[in-house]
Design a protein around this motif. Structure first.
Motif, short mmCIF file in Angstrom:
data_model
loop_
_atom_site.label_atom_id
_atom_site.label_comp_id
_atom_site.label_asym_id
_atom_site.label_seq_id
_atom_site.Cartn_x
_atom_site.Cartn_y
_atom_site.Cartn_z
N SER A 111 0.83 -1.20 0.00
CA SER A 111 0.00 0.00 0.00
C SER A 111 0.87 1.26 0.00
O SER A 111 0.62 2.20 -0.74
N TRP A 112 1.90 1.27 0.83
CA TRP A 112 2.80 2.43 0.91
C TRP A 112 3.52 2.63 -0.41
O TRP A 112 3.68 3.76 -0.88
N GLU A 117 1.16 12.34 -0.99
CA GLU A 117 0.43 11.76 0.14
C GLU A 117 1.38 11.24 1.21
O GLU A 117 1.13 11.40 2.41
N ARG A 118 2.49 10.64 0.81
CA ARG A 118 3.49 10.20 1.79
C ARG A 118 4.00 11.37 2.60
O ARG A 118 4.15 11.29 3.82
N THR A 156 1.46 4.56 -2.77
CA THR A 156 1.01 5.86 -2.31
C THR A 156 1.86 6.95 -2.97
O THR A 156 3.08 6.81 -3.06
#
Length: 87
Positions: free
Chosen positions: A54-55, A62-63, A58
């Protein structure tokens, strides 16, 4: 008195053991820390593995937003973090 809990997969996980947070200079107990063992470590590693995909997907924007939110959360209770890190 502060209590530092396990946070696994975005939720507080129960702790089977606890360590006292003691001020070395005075011997005063400031709180307690969840003492993680192999079971908690395995849960955390599994959750981290699941979150990695998921990361990875991203966006950088957004991170950045999430990391700034984390920094703000730490700064909002800096005294508790300082005590937990220094004892």
């Amino acid at each position: 008195m502060i209590e530092v809990l396990n946070l696994i997969n975005g939720r507080h996980a129960p702790a089977s053991n606890w360590l006292d947070l003691i001020e070395p200079a005075t011997g005063k107990t400031h709180g307690r820390l969840a003492a993680s063992g192999p079971a908690e470590a395995e849960l955390a590693v599994s959750a981290a593995h699941d979150a990695a995909a998921s990361w990875r997907n991203t966006s950088v924007r957004e991170r950045s937003r999430l990391m700034h939110a984390l920094a703000d959360a730490i700064e909002s209770d800096l005294e508790a973090f300082t005590i937990a890190e220094s004892t």
